[in-house]
Design a protein around this motif. Structure first.
Motif, PDB file in Angstrom:
ATOM      1  N   UNK A  94       0.832  -1.201   0.000  1.00  0.00           N
ATOM      2  CA  UNK A  94       0.000   0.000   0.000  1.00  0.00           C
ATOM      3  C   UNK A  94       0.866   1.250   0.000  1.00  0.00           C
ATOM      4  N   UNK A  95       0.324   2.389  -0.479  1.00  0.00           N
ATOM      5  CA  UNK A  95       1.075   3.649  -0.445  1.00  0.00           C
ATOM      6  C   UNK A  95       1.537   4.005   0.961  1.00  0.00           C
ATOM      7  N   UNK A 100       5.624   5.455   5.370  1.00  0.00           N
ATOM      8  CA  UNK A 100       6.269   5.088   6.627  1.00  0.00           C
ATOM      9  C   UNK A 100       7.756   4.815   6.396  1.00  0.00           C
ATOM     10  N   UNK A 101       8.057   4.076   5.332  1.00  0.00           N
ATOM     11  CA  UNK A 101       9.455   3.739   5.041  1.00  0.00           C
ATOM     12  C   UNK A 101      10.288   4.997   4.802  1.00  0.00           C
ATOM     13  N   UNK A 226       0.372  -1.891  10.168  1.00  0.00           N
ATOM     14  CA  UNK A 226      -0.018  -0.560   9.691  1.00  0.00           C
ATOM     15  C   UNK A 226      -0.209   0.421  10.853  1.00  0.00           C
ATOM     16  N   UNK A 227      -0.823  -0.053  11.935  1.00  0.00           N
ATOM     17  CA  UNK A 227      -1.019   0.804  13.110  1.00  0.00           C
ATOM     18  C   UNK A 227       0.323   1.183  13.726  1.00  0.00           C
ATOM     19  N   UNK A 231       1.842   4.982  13.936  1.00  0.00           N
ATOM     20  CA  UNK A 231       2.224   5.569  15.220  1.00  0.00           C
ATOM     21  C   UNK A 231       3.694   5.982  15.212  1.00  0.00           C
ATOM     22  N   UNK A 232       4.548   5.159  14.585  1.00  0.00           N
ATOM     23  CA  UNK A 232       5.971   5.496  14.525  1.00  0.00           C
ATOM     24  C   UNK A 232       6.189   6.800  13.760  1.00  0.00           C
ATOM     25  N   UNK A 233       5.493   6.956  12.635  1.00  0.00           N
ATOM     26  CA  UNK A 233       5.602   8.187  11.846  1.00  0.00           C
ATOM     27  C   UNK A 233       5.113   9.380  12.655  1.00  0.00           C
TER      28      UNK A 233
END
Length: 252
Positions: A94-95, A100-101, A226-227, A231-233
Motif C-alpha cells: 500500500x502507499x 512510513x518507510x 499498519x497501526x 504511530x511510529x511516523x
C-alpha cells in the motif's frame, strides 16, 4: 510507480531487447528500475536474470545463450517473471508502506529500518512474527526518541511505560490538553500502543502458548503493522518538530 508497474516495465524492456525491438533509452531506464527494485524490501523475489544483468548488454549475452528463437525467449522471460508478479500482486504493498518507510529511512537507526522491513515481509506468510515486530517497532521508536532526549527509561520497561514517557515529553498525553477532540484522539493513540502490546503477548511469536493456540490471520498482522507504522511516523514527526524548536531556543 508501484512494484508491479516497475516489474512489468522491466519485463517489457527485456522482451524488447531479446527480440531486437529495444530503443537506446531503454538501457538507462532498465538500470534505474533495477536499482529501485533491488533496494526494495522484496528484492529477493526478483527474477535472477534481473539481479545478475546490470544492463541490457549483459542481459543480451545471457538471453542469446538461451535460445536463437524469439518465441522461446519470450516464453522464458514470461516464465521467469511470473513468480515475481505473483508475489508482488499478492503482497499488494500500500502507499502507506512507502510513506512510513520514507520517514524511517531518515533516521540514524539501521535496527528500526530493518524491523520495519521485516514486519512488511512477514505480514502475509508469518502473521505471528509480523505482530511481534509491530510491537518491537513501537518500542524501538520510543527508545530512540528517549535516547535523543537523554531520558533514562530503565533496563526493562514495558511498552506502555515507554509510550507514557514519550507522550509526556512530546505533549501527546491526553491530560496535557483541554480540547475534548484532542484528548479523544490522543487517548486513542495510547489505546493503540496498549493494544499492540497486548496483541503481541496474546498471539505473537515472542511467547509460548498453551493447549489452546490462537493464531492470527494475515489481516490481523496487516492491521497491527499498519497501526505500528502510523504511530511510529506520528511520534517521529512530532519529535522532529520539537527538536527544531529546542534548537531555535539554544541558538538564541
Amino acid at each position: 510507480m508501484d512494484q508491479v508497474e516497475k516489474l512489468e516495465l522491466s519485463q517489457n524492456i527485456l522482451l524488447a531487447r531479446a527480440t531486437h525491438k529495444h530503443q537506446e533509452s531503454d538501457d538507462k531506464q532498465y538500470q534505474q528500475l533495477r536499482n529501485d527494485m533491488l533496494n526494495s524490501t522484496s528484492q529477493k523475489f526478483l527474477p535472477s536474470m534481473v539481479k545478475t544483468s546490470r544492463n541490457l548488454d549483459q542481459f543480451w549475452q545471457f538471453i542469446k545463450s538461451k535460445s536463437d528463437n524469439y518465441s522461446d525467449r519470450r516464453t522464458f522471460i514470461y516464465t521467469e517473471f511470473q513468480p515475481s508478479f505473483d508475489f508482488f500482486e499478492k503482497s499488494n504493498v500500500a502507499p502507506l508502506d512507502n510513506v512510513i518507510k520514507d520517514t524511517i529511512l531518515k533516521l540514524d537507526s539501521t535496527y528500526i529500518q530493518t524491523t520495519w522491513d521485516k514486519a512488511l515481509e512477514r505480514r502475509l506468510d508469518d502473521p505471528q512474527g509480523a505482530i511481534t515486530l509491530a510491537r518491537t517497532l513501537i518500542e524501538s521508536t520510543c527508545k530512540h526518541i528517549l535516547d535523543e532526549l537523554e531520558i533514562d527509561y530503565g533496563n526493562s520497561p514495558d511498552i506502555n511505560q515507554l509510550y507514557r514517557l514519550v507522550s509526556k515529553e512530546l505533549n501527546l498525553s491526553p491530560s496535557q490538553h483541554t480540547e475534548q477532540v484532542f484528548k479523544q484522539i490522543l487517548g486513542g493513540c495510547s489505546s493503540i500502543v496498549e493494544g499492540l502490546g497486548a496483541l503481541r503477548n496474546k498471539v505473537g511469536d515472542a511467547h509460548g502458548q498453551g493447549k489452546v493456540n490462537v493464531k492470527p490471520s494475515s489481516r490481523h498482522a496487516e492491521l497491527a503493522v499498519n497501526l505500528a507504522g502510523t504511530m511510529a511516523v506520528f511520534l517521529f514527526t512530532t519529535w522532529g518538530f520539537k527538536k527544531k524548536s529546542l534548537e531555535k531556543i539554544t541558538q538564541r
